[in-house]
Design an enzyme around this catalytic site. Sequence first.
Site, PDB file in Angstrom:
ATOM      1  N   TYR A 135      63.385  28.335 171.151  1.00  0.00           N
ATOM      2  CA  TYR A 135      63.539  27.736 169.827  1.00  0.00           C
ATOM      3  C   TYR A 135      62.748  26.433 169.754  1.00  0.00           C
ATOM      4  O   TYR A 135      62.869  25.578 170.619  1.00  0.00           O
ATOM      5  CB  TYR A 135      65.016  27.465 169.530  1.00  0.00           C
ATOM      6  CG  TYR A 135      65.841  28.720 169.529  1.00  0.00           C
ATOM      7  CD1 TYR A 135      65.412  29.839 168.812  1.00  0.00           C
ATOM      8  CD2 TYR A 135      67.023  28.803 170.240  1.00  0.00           C
ATOM      9  CE1 TYR A 135      66.151  31.004 168.812  1.00  0.00           C
ATOM     10  CE2 TYR A 135      67.770  29.974 170.235  1.00  0.00           C
ATOM     11  CZ  TYR A 135      67.324  31.071 169.526  1.00  0.00           C
ATOM     12  OH  TYR A 135      68.053  32.231 169.526  1.00  0.00           O
ATOM     13  N   HIS A 151      65.555  28.649 163.639  1.00  0.00           N
ATOM     14  CA  HIS A 151      66.692  27.937 164.260  1.00  0.00           C
ATOM     15  C   HIS A 151      66.810  26.523 163.707  1.00  0.00           C
ATOM     16  O   HIS A 151      67.111  25.591 164.438  1.00  0.00           O
ATOM     17  CB  HIS A 151      66.542  27.917 165.788  1.00  0.00           C
ATOM     18  CG  HIS A 151      67.808  28.249 166.525  1.00  0.00           C
ATOM     19  ND1 HIS A 151      68.601  27.298 167.090  1.00  0.00           N
ATOM     20  CD2 HIS A 151      68.409  29.439 166.772  1.00  0.00           C
ATOM     21  CE1 HIS A 151      69.650  27.896 167.672  1.00  0.00           C
ATOM     22  NE2 HIS A 151      69.563  29.189 167.494  1.00  0.00           N
TER      23      HIS A 151
HETATM   24 MG    MG Z   1      69.653  32.758 165.038  1.00  0.00          MG
END
Ligand code: MG
Length: 400
Positions: free
Chosen positions: A156, A208
Amino acid sequence: MPIIRDIRVIATAPAGANLTVVRVETDEPQLYGLGCATFTQRHLAVQTAVLAYLRPLLLGRPADRVEELWQLMMNNGYWRNGPVLNNAIAGVDIALWDIKAKQAGMPLYQLLGGQCRAGAAIYRHADGRDLTEIEDNVRQFLAQGVHYVRIQHGGYGGVESAGRSRCPDGALPGRYYDPRAYTRRALAALEHVRTTLGEELELLHDVHERLAPAAAVEFARDCQALRLFFLEDPLAPEDLAWLDNIRRVCTTPLAMGELFNHPREWTPLITGRQIDFMRMHLTQMGGLTPARKVAALGELHGVRTAWHGPGDVSPVGHALNVHLDVAAPNFGIQEFSGFSDALQNVFPGCPELRGGYLYPNDRPGLGVDIDETLAAKFPCRDPVVEWTQARLPDGSLHRP
Ligand code: MG
């Protein structure tokens, strides 16, 4: 009419993540239900909410009044709709549905109207340090029969990017990333997979909530040419007012909701057609009782389901996802990252993965049980959570 005789909490971590399972027992021999109440990073708080507050509230009450008991649990503490309480309520609520379906002698999806489909299509996560590694991982999923793949490039926010290289003196430790480098690398990865593997494959990506709102608008627009199945969490719940800006500049399908825990968050997005997929975490929203209503609300507004399905959901929770998936006319896709052998041993009756689909079993209820002796061999641990300490290049904290 079965009466609630006891409520217990089982904590176990067979695959590393702390899982919380609630077991509701009745006065009828062998009639009990299991529910998922997993809030992995704060599991002891959920356990306390179940044992100290919900258990004394519910003992001696009829187990078959699921809706009434959900309303009672949600309102009894006066303050409501927080993640700890919602997960605790969900654990009991899901167990009560499990009991009701066992009483009926039917798999849970039958109580939801029966199957609209035999199995739930899943998407898998392909990540990698470079384009070749990402492509190889995608090819492995394709060979297994998976048709939908989420593409990430270094975790992320692309955590391997150069976020640490220009921080100020005295910057604190953390998971540094650079938003500009992240979007550049993510687009490169998506373009590479689209170019090398063609148009048939469905691609997804999870922001995210790592971007500032204006950057999220730009990124969603840049993704349009790649024809994503959906772009996930382009904005944080705190920045939902920016969704209009994304809708105005592109047609990239949007999926949101895994952080939501209040109806005020999801209802306007669904009725306003501001998202294409709802992604709530079924225990975070309070269990099956609210989820089935919101799924129906989505059906009326053309919004499909894509329930959150990470590793920090117990197999009991995954089974619930799949029962809803096969019964909902507006099912979209199911996130799934596999069951380890240890998980399958601790939780007999896990949903079955074959090719690109997850299948519920046809036992009464959720169809999943727990071997408590084996579960005890995988105790939960509580180190300070590190991965959520995301930092921007200037050293400041950012949402994980
Ligand atoms: Mg997710």
